[in-house]
Design a protein around this motif. Structure first.
Motif, mmCIF file in Angstrom:
data_model
loop_
_atom_site.group_PDB
_atom_site.id
_atom_site.type_symbol
_atom_site.label_atom_id
_atom_site.label_comp_id
_atom_site.label_asym_id
_atom_site.label_seq_id
_atom_site.Cartn_x
_atom_site.Cartn_y
_atom_site.Cartn_z
ATOM 1 N N ILE A 176 35.962 19.208 100.740
ATOM 2 C CA ILE A 176 36.989 18.158 100.702
ATOM 3 C C ILE A 176 36.333 16.788 100.694
ATOM 4 N N ARG A 177 35.361 16.599 101.555
ATOM 5 C CA ARG A 177 34.668 15.311 101.653
ATOM 6 C C ARG A 177 33.929 14.980 100.350
ATOM 7 N N SER A 178 33.227 15.947 99.797
ATOM 8 C CA SER A 178 32.393 15.676 98.621
ATOM 9 C C SER A 178 33.220 15.509 97.348
ATOM 10 N N PHE A 179 34.287 16.303 97.195
ATOM 11 C CA PHE A 179 35.133 16.156 96.003
ATOM 12 C C PHE A 179 35.866 14.820 96.035
ATOM 13 N N ALA A 180 36.344 14.422 97.207
ATOM 14 C CA ALA A 180 37.020 13.126 97.326
ATOM 15 C C ALA A 180 36.074 11.996 96.970
ATOM 16 N N ALA A 181 34.816 12.137 97.336
ATOM 17 C CA ALA A 181 33.826 11.108 97.013
ATOM 18 C C ALA A 181 33.640 10.968 95.508
ATOM 19 N N LEU A 182 33.928 12.035 94.762
ATOM 20 C CA LEU A 182 33.837 11.990 93.299
ATOM 21 C C LEU A 182 35.071 11.359 92.659
ATOM 22 N N GLY A 183 36.109 11.124 93.467
ATOM 23 C CA GLY A 183 37.334 10.534 92.936
ATOM 24 C C GLY A 183 38.484 11.503 92.804
ATOM 25 N N VAL A 184 38.309 12.737 93.292
ATOM 26 C CA VAL A 184 39.365 13.745 93.204
ATOM 27 C C VAL A 184 40.292 13.610 94.403
ATOM 28 N N HIS A 185 41.602 13.582 94.145
ATOM 29 C CA HIS A 185 42.581 13.489 95.227
ATOM 30 C C HIS A 185 42.817 14.853 95.863
ATOM 31 N N MET A 186 43.005 14.851 97.175
ATOM 32 C CA MET A 186 43.371 16.057 97.908
ATOM 33 C C MET A 186 44.878 16.034 98.144
ATOM 34 N N GLU A 187 45.572 17.012 97.583
ATOM 35 C CA GLU A 187 47.019 17.111 97.767
ATOM 36 C C GLU A 187 47.294 18.195 98.806
ATOM 37 N N HIS A 188 47.705 17.783 99.992
ATOM 38 C CA HIS A 188 48.035 18.747 101.038
ATOM 39 C C HIS A 188 49.522 19.068 100.980
ATOM 40 N N SER A 189 49.824 20.357 101.031
ATOM 41 C CA SER A 189 51.205 20.823 100.953
ATOM 42 C C SER A 189 51.905 20.652 102.290
ATOM 43 N N ILE A 190 52.984 19.898 102.289
ATOM 44 C CA ILE A 190 53.749 19.678 103.510
ATOM 45 C C ILE A 190 54.200 21.003 104.114
ATOM 46 N N CYS A 191 54.489 21.987 103.253
ATOM 47 C CA CYS A 191 54.968 23.285 103.751
ATOM 48 C C CYS A 191 53.976 23.958 104.690
ATOM 49 N N MET A 192 52.709 23.573 104.599
ATOM 50 C CA MET A 192 51.689 24.172 105.470
ATOM 51 C C MET A 192 51.712 23.582 106.881
ATOM 52 N N PHE A 193 52.437 22.474 107.063
ATOM 53 C CA PHE A 193 52.366 21.731 108.322
ATOM 54 C C PHE A 193 53.720 21.566 109.021
ATOM 55 N N VAL A 194 54.778 22.163 108.449
ATOM 56 C CA VAL A 194 56.096 22.088 109.073
ATOM 57 C C VAL A 194 56.651 23.498 109.241
#
Length: 313
Positions: free
Chosen positions: A220-238
């Protein structure tokens, strides 16, 4: 609708003052991952109902996602039949078997009809099929039995991206739309995003990095550093059938990529979970509880996502 589904779908109150604050923060929200119907999968609401919910809540944009068909025509017709609609409606193509798999023609057609996102294989991804086979809990299934999925990958036998995949990356780059990793394994997505960057793709998205695709914290850290967005699914947290992580884990995941490279999108619509807008209400309350300020919450729930769409103003 079952009693269990009705209970989950009821609007949850966090107290009058907190409810008002949440409502204000959701003005301008953007959902890039709305699983409304009609669909082969069981859904708790259709595209029209999802649109009405988002309009009432003051959302700025909504992206209809189906694993098996493009939704641009639905978007266009709803907007035509509802003049004055403020929420902008979009869709794209998921490269599963019904779309011909890794199919440049499907991508070209999606682009020509206004598609704004290409999801690499999801339910037909080789990785998804393998993960589903070993899962201790069944993955979501269609309402009626479908033909067995033919496993899809973007790599050839030598581990290189296929010619069809390269063509698709060029089409995405030229149209300046979103490339989403779908349910490809992180090992495939690394090769895919590296080449996408080389070919000029600017809008890149990892769907639910903590589910199926097996991203580590370092990934997650390294891909974001390349400019890739991390889309977290709300369904996983509610609360609901997709729940897997608590608020503390969400905060950690956001910190790994940074707020500017993190999006929170619903991935809701399946039975047994809240409706998408209600999911947003609950995740905003979680963000408040975790100490995020108003500006950060607005960025996570809409400000970052809107930059990936052709919304004027």
């Amino acid at each position: 609708m079952t009693t269990d589904q009705s209970d989950i779908d009821i609007k949850k109150s966090f107290g009058a003052e907190r409810d008002a604050k949440i409502a204000g923060l959701l003005k301008g929200a953007v959902d890039l991952h709305c699983h409304s119907g009609p669909a082969a999968m069981p859904r708790i609401l259709d595209h029209h109902e999802a649109t009405m919910d988002a309009e009432e809540a003051g959302f700025r944009a909504l992206v209809f996602k189906d694993h098996y068909y493009v939704g641009m025509s639905h978007s266009a017709m709803i907007e035509k039949l509802m003049p004055g609609l403020q929420v902008k409606l979009y869709s794209g193509v998921a490269l599963n078997n019904p779309s011909g798999g890794i199919n440049p023609h499907a991508v070209d057609h999606a682009i020509k009809t206004g598609g704004q996102i290409v999801w690499m294989p999801t339910l037909a991804a080789k990785n998804h099929i393998e993960q589903s086979a070993k899962a201790t809990k069944n993955f979501p299934a269609s309402k009626k039995p479908m033909l067995k999925a033919e496993p899809l990958t973007v790599l050839d036998e030598a581990g290189k991206l296929t010619d069809a995949t390269l063509k698709i990356l060029d089409l995405i780059a030229e149209a300046d739309i979103i490339l989403a990793g779908g349910h490809l394994h992180v090992s495939e997505q690394g090769i895919l995003f590296d080449e996408a960057i080389r070919r000029g793709v600017k809008k890149m998205l990892v769907n639910h990095p903590t589910y199926v695709v097996e991203y580590s914290d370092e990934d997650i850290r390294s891909f974001a550093a390349l400019g890739v967005h991390m889309e977290h699914s709300i369904c996983m947290f509610v609360e609901g059938r997709g729940y897997k992580h608590d608020g503390a884990r969400l905060k950690q995941l956001i910190e790994l990529a940074g707020i500017e490279k993190t999006l929170l999108c619903s991935d809701l619509g399946l039975t047994g979970s809240p409706r998408p807008v209600e999911g947003y209400r609950r995740i905003v309350n979680t963000l408040i509880e975790q100490g995020f300020d108003d500006g950060q919450i607005r960025a996570l729930t809409g400000g970052n996502a809107i930059k990936l769409l052709p919304v004027d103003g």
